[in-house]
Write a protein that holds these residues in place. Structure first.
Motif, PDB file in Angstrom:
ATOM      1  N   LEU A 278      41.909   0.090 104.212  1.00 13.89           N
ATOM      2  CA  LEU A 278      43.105   0.414 103.979  1.00 13.89           C
ATOM      3  C   LEU A 278      44.009  -0.252 103.029  1.00 13.89           C
ATOM      4  CD1 LEU A 278      44.123   0.483 108.008  1.00 13.89           C
ATOM      5  CD2 LEU A 278      43.669   2.507 106.589  1.00 13.89           C
ATOM      6  N   LEU A 279      44.910   0.398 101.915  1.00 17.10           N
ATOM      7  CA  LEU A 279      45.601  -0.521 101.048  1.00 17.10           C
ATOM      8  C   LEU A 279      47.167  -0.064 101.612  1.00 17.10           C
ATOM      9  CD1 LEU A 279      45.411  -0.227  97.241  1.00 17.10           C
ATOM     10  CD2 LEU A 279      47.580   0.264  98.539  1.00 17.10           C
ATOM     11  N   PHE A 280      47.836  -1.397 101.361  1.00 21.55           N
ATOM     12  CA  PHE A 280      49.143  -1.298 101.897  1.00 21.55           C
ATOM     13  C   PHE A 280      50.100  -1.863 100.497  1.00 21.55           C
ATOM     14  CE2 PHE A 280      47.258  -1.983 105.857  1.00 21.55           C
ATOM     15  CZ  PHE A 280      47.936  -0.929 106.957  1.00 21.55           C
ATOM     16  N   ILE A 281      50.932  -0.997 100.171  1.00 19.47           N
ATOM     17  CA  ILE A 281      51.589  -1.401  99.216  1.00 19.47           C
ATOM     18  C   ILE A 281      53.540  -1.132  99.519  1.00 19.47           C
ATOM     19  CG2 ILE A 281      51.545   1.004  98.160  1.00 19.47           C
ATOM     20  CD1 ILE A 281      52.059  -2.550  96.217  1.00 19.47           C
ATOM     21  N   ARG A 282      54.177  -2.143  99.553  1.00 24.32           N
ATOM     22  CA  ARG A 282      55.768  -1.915  99.783  1.00 24.32           C
ATOM     23  C   ARG A 282      56.545  -1.137  98.988  1.00 24.32           C
ATOM     24  NH1 ARG A 282      56.376  -4.359 104.894  1.00 24.32           N
ATOM     25  NH2 ARG A 282      55.128  -6.522 104.926  1.00 24.32           N
ATOM     26  N   PRO A 283      57.243  -0.310  99.496  1.00 25.69           N
ATOM     27  CA  PRO A 283      58.059   0.616  98.521  1.00 25.69           C
ATOM     28  C   PRO A 283      58.822  -0.107  97.370  1.00 25.69           C
ATOM     29  CG  PRO A 283      58.307   0.977 100.779  1.00 25.69           C
ATOM     30  CD  PRO A 283      57.657  -0.066 101.036  1.00 25.69           C
ATOM     31  N   GLU A 284      59.376  -1.269  97.349  1.00 26.44           N
ATOM     32  CA  GLU A 284      60.045  -1.947  96.312  1.00 26.44           C
ATOM     33  C   GLU A 284      59.066  -2.436  95.194  1.00 26.44           C
ATOM     34  OE1 GLU A 284      59.573  -5.165  99.584  1.00 26.44           O
ATOM     35  OE2 GLU A 284      59.657  -3.144  99.409  1.00 26.44           O
ATOM     36  N   ILE A 318      50.233  14.314  94.378  1.00 23.71           N
ATOM     37  CA  ILE A 318      49.681  15.703  93.960  1.00 23.71           C
ATOM     38  C   ILE A 318      48.236  15.810  94.798  1.00 23.71           C
ATOM     39  CG2 ILE A 318      48.708  17.215  92.406  1.00 23.71           C
ATOM     40  CD1 ILE A 318      51.678  16.600  92.288  1.00 23.71           C
ATOM     41  N   ASN A 319      47.992  16.999  95.421  1.00 24.77           N
ATOM     42  CA  ASN A 319      46.692  17.384  96.265  1.00 24.77           C
ATOM     43  C   ASN A 319      46.488  16.345  97.390  1.00 24.77           C
ATOM     44  OD1 ASN A 319      46.243  19.174  94.343  1.00 24.77           O
ATOM     45  ND2 ASN A 319      45.071  17.712  92.860  1.00 24.77           N
ATOM     46  N   ALA A 320      47.574  15.648  97.974  1.00 22.44           N
ATOM     47  CA  ALA A 320      47.746  14.894  99.071  1.00 22.44           C
ATOM     48  C   ALA A 320      48.359  15.226 100.036  1.00 22.44           C
ATOM     49  CB  ALA A 320      47.704  13.464  98.651  1.00 22.44           C
ATOM     50  N   GLN A 321      48.320  15.170 101.330  1.00 26.72           N
ATOM     51  CA  GLN A 321      49.128  15.445 102.364  1.00 26.72           C
ATOM     52  C   GLN A 321      50.220  14.381 102.815  1.00 26.72           C
ATOM     53  OE1 GLN A 321      48.837  18.486 103.756  1.00 26.72           O
ATOM     54  NE2 GLN A 321      47.177  18.830 102.222  1.00 26.72           N
ATOM     55  N   SER A 322      49.837  13.209 102.611  1.00 25.74           N
ATOM     56  CA  SER A 322      50.507  12.118 103.285  1.00 25.74           C
ATOM     57  C   SER A 322      51.600  11.813 102.182  1.00 25.74           C
ATOM     58  CB  SER A 322      50.054  10.794 103.559  1.00 25.74           C
ATOM     59  OG  SER A 322      49.271  10.421 102.369  1.00 25.74           O
ATOM     60  N   ARG A 323      52.941  11.268 102.657  1.00 26.42           N
ATOM     61  CA  ARG A 323      53.898  10.904 101.648  1.00 26.42           C
ATOM     62  C   ARG A 323      54.121   9.665 101.560  1.00 26.42           C
ATOM     63  NH1 ARG A 323      59.634  14.157 103.107  1.00 26.42           N
ATOM     64  NH2 ARG A 323      58.726  16.270 102.915  1.00 26.42           N
ATOM     65  N   ILE A 324      54.546   9.109 100.273  1.00 22.08           N
ATOM     66  CA  ILE A 324      54.716   7.578  99.801  1.00 22.08           C
ATOM     67  C   ILE A 324      56.303   7.505  99.868  1.00 22.08           C
ATOM     68  CG2 ILE A 324      52.474   7.342  98.980  1.00 22.08           C
ATOM     69  CD1 ILE A 324      55.368   7.222  96.717  1.00 22.08           C
ATOM     70  N   ARG A 325      56.754   6.100 100.089  1.00 24.85           N
ATOM     71  CA  ARG A 325      58.082   5.952  99.754  1.00 24.85           C
ATOM     72  C   ARG A 325      58.282   4.703  98.689  1.00 24.85           C
ATOM     73  NH1 ARG A 325      61.570   7.109 103.658  1.00 24.85           N
ATOM     74  NH2 ARG A 325      63.089   5.158 103.591  1.00 24.85           N
ATOM     75  N   ALA A 326      59.411   5.014  97.959  1.00 24.26           N
ATOM     76  CA  ALA A 326      59.479   3.962  96.700  1.00 24.26           C
ATOM     77  C   ALA A 326      60.826   3.621  96.656  1.00 24.26           C
ATOM     78  CB  ALA A 326      59.067   4.524  95.435  1.00 24.26           C
ATOM     79  N   GLN A 327      61.021   2.484  96.603  1.00 23.42           N
ATOM     80  CA  GLN A 327      62.384   1.911  96.440  1.00 23.42           C
ATOM     81  C   GLN A 327      62.966   1.612  95.095  1.00 23.42           C
ATOM     82  OE1 GLN A 327      63.814  -2.046  97.935  1.00 23.42           O
ATOM     83  NE2 GLN A 327      65.050  -0.829  99.564  1.00 23.42           N
ATOM     84  N   LEU A 328      63.570   2.276  94.320  1.00 21.00           N
ATOM     85  CA  LEU A 328      64.174   1.897  93.143  1.00 21.00           C
ATOM     86  C   LEU A 328      65.531   1.475  92.935  1.00 21.00           C
ATOM     87  CD1 LEU A 328      62.725   5.351  91.586  1.00 21.00           C
ATOM     88  CD2 LEU A 328      61.429   3.261  91.632  1.00 21.00           C
ATOM     89  N   LEU A 329      65.820   0.723  91.862  1.00 19.82           N
ATOM     90  CA  LEU A 329      67.341   0.484  91.696  1.00 19.82           C
ATOM     91  C   LEU A 329      67.948   1.514  91.285  1.00 19.82           C
ATOM     92  CD1 LEU A 329      66.520  -2.936  89.607  1.00 19.82           C
ATOM     93  CD2 LEU A 329      67.612  -2.687  91.886  1.00 19.82           C
ATOM     94  N   SER A 330      69.176   1.595  91.951  1.00 19.30           N
ATOM     95  CA  SER A 330      70.002   3.046  91.531  1.00 19.30           C
ATOM     96  C   SER A 330      70.469   3.065  90.251  1.00 19.30           C
ATOM     97  CB  SER A 330      70.967   3.081  92.628  1.00 19.30           C
ATOM     98  OG  SER A 330      71.995   2.108  92.747  1.00 19.30           O
TER      99      SER A 330
END
Length: 361
Positions: A278-284, A318-330
């Motif tokens: 399992l790979l974990f990466i924070r949204p920020e 693309i071509n994946a089922q799960s979602r990812i979350r990203a936090q960007l400076l607005s």
């Protein structure tokens, strides 16, 4: 005076249900320690064993080096603040604070001296003669703390005392609680399901799940270097990506993540080629890329949430089922973002944590 608490291989079982698995933990004298976990994970059961309201099925509890076996709750050097605070509505503030001292036969003049001192400690000297009903939520919280401290406990136990307060008041009371703990030097053991409370106030945090202590560490370590998949998922937001190990270079691991391609990160557990991980990466720690490089994948934007300084994005690779979350400076390079757009995301290998999938329990 020693106010350490040692949970010496304690276990709690109700009939066939194990509420707390065997736990060995030393909470240091003067430490602000929090048990963090979802409802039903066993953290309140642990608190009740420390206080003496429950006797552990196995193991024993030492406070200040003294075995608490067969010592009842009212004889232990602890005091507890309950979730509902349990203040006496027909008494004044001073009478509430002095109640425990009166029960112990302390003279009136000494009781008043103690209540005055504690009212100054919690910055509410003007509330001495007020009724509980006349206090705000935050004032009631501080009076509950003052009452608990009046009997001079070596250990103060707090069972989700801020849960009934609104967000702004909870944030304010976090600061107040930590300041009071520093002033008194008493050992605080705090129970919460709110990671913000635990990370903000605690010297160390014990993360619990299904009766098991998953990890004990300082807040920074818990956030940056979680040791188990549960800790990685529960403490802060995290993107979880499944893959298979294809190569290992020291502690850097390369994963085949299917439609997301080849992704790499730093291993937490010992892994072998061919193993599921399992790979974990924070949204920020996800960022936009204009060119394809390592640890990159393309995703389609599904949701955008403006949060002031930040923009939270949900996207489907693309071509994946799960979602990812990203936090960007607005205020940085987001003008072209809209739902339905395709965006290239990437991250640095040293920011991603990789764990064995078999550790996900």
């Amino acid at each position: 005076m020693d106010s350490s608490v040692h949970l010496d291989n304690v276990m709690m079982q109700f009939d066939d249900f194990v509420a707390v698995q065997t736990t060995d933990l030393k909470i240091e004298s003067g430490e602000f320690f929090s048990f963090l976990g979802p409802s039903g994970c066993g953290k309140t059961t642990l608190l009740n064993m420390i206080s003496g309201f429950l006797d552990p099925t196995e193991g024993c509890i030492h406070i200040g080096g003294e075995n608490m076996h067969h010592i009842p709750a009212n004889k232990r050097p602890t005091s507890m603040i309950f979730q509902n605070l349990a203040l006496f509505p027909l008494m004044t503030v001073a009478e509430n604070i002095e109640f425990g001292l009166e029960v112990r036969g302390i003279k009136k003049a000494e009781r008043k001296k103690t209540s005055d001192r504690l009212l100054n400690l919690v910055a509410l000297p003007e509330c001495r003669d007020k009724r509980i009903a006349d206090l705000s939520g935050g004032q009631k919280q501080r009076i509950a703390i003052a009452r608990a401290l009046a009997v001079e406990p070596r250990v103060l136990l707090l069972d989700e005392p801020l849960s009934a307060l609104d967000l702004k008041l909870r944030q304010h009371m976090r600061t107040e609680l930590k300041a009071i703990q520093r002033k008194t030097g008493i050992t605080f053991i705090y129970i919460t399901h709110d990671q913000g409370e635990a990370l903000t106030m605690s010297d160390r945090v014990g993360v619990m799940s299904a009766g098991k202590l998953q990890q004990v560490a300082d807040p920074v370590t818990l956030y940056r270097a979680p040791a188990t998949p549960f800790t990685a998922s529960f403490v802060g937001e995290n993107n979880r990506i499944e893959g298979k190990v294809i190569s290992i270079d020291a502690n850097r691991v390369n994963l085949d993540c299917g439609d997301l391609g080849l992704l790499s990160g730093i291993s937490v557990h010992e892994l072998s080629v061919g193993e599921n991980a399992l790979l974990f990466i924070r949204p920020e720690l996800l960022n936009r890329r204009t060119t394809i490089s390592e640890n990159c994948f393309t995703a389609q934007v599904q949701e955008l949430s403006f949060e002031g300084a930040y923009l939270m994005m949900e996207a489907t690779p693309i071509n994946a089922q799960s979602r990812i979350r990203a936090q960007l400076l607005s205020d940085v390079n987001i003008g072209d973002l809209s739902i339905g757009n395709q965006v290239i995301f990437g991250f640095n290998s040293q920011d991603a944590i990789i764990m064995a999938a078999k550790s996900d329990v």
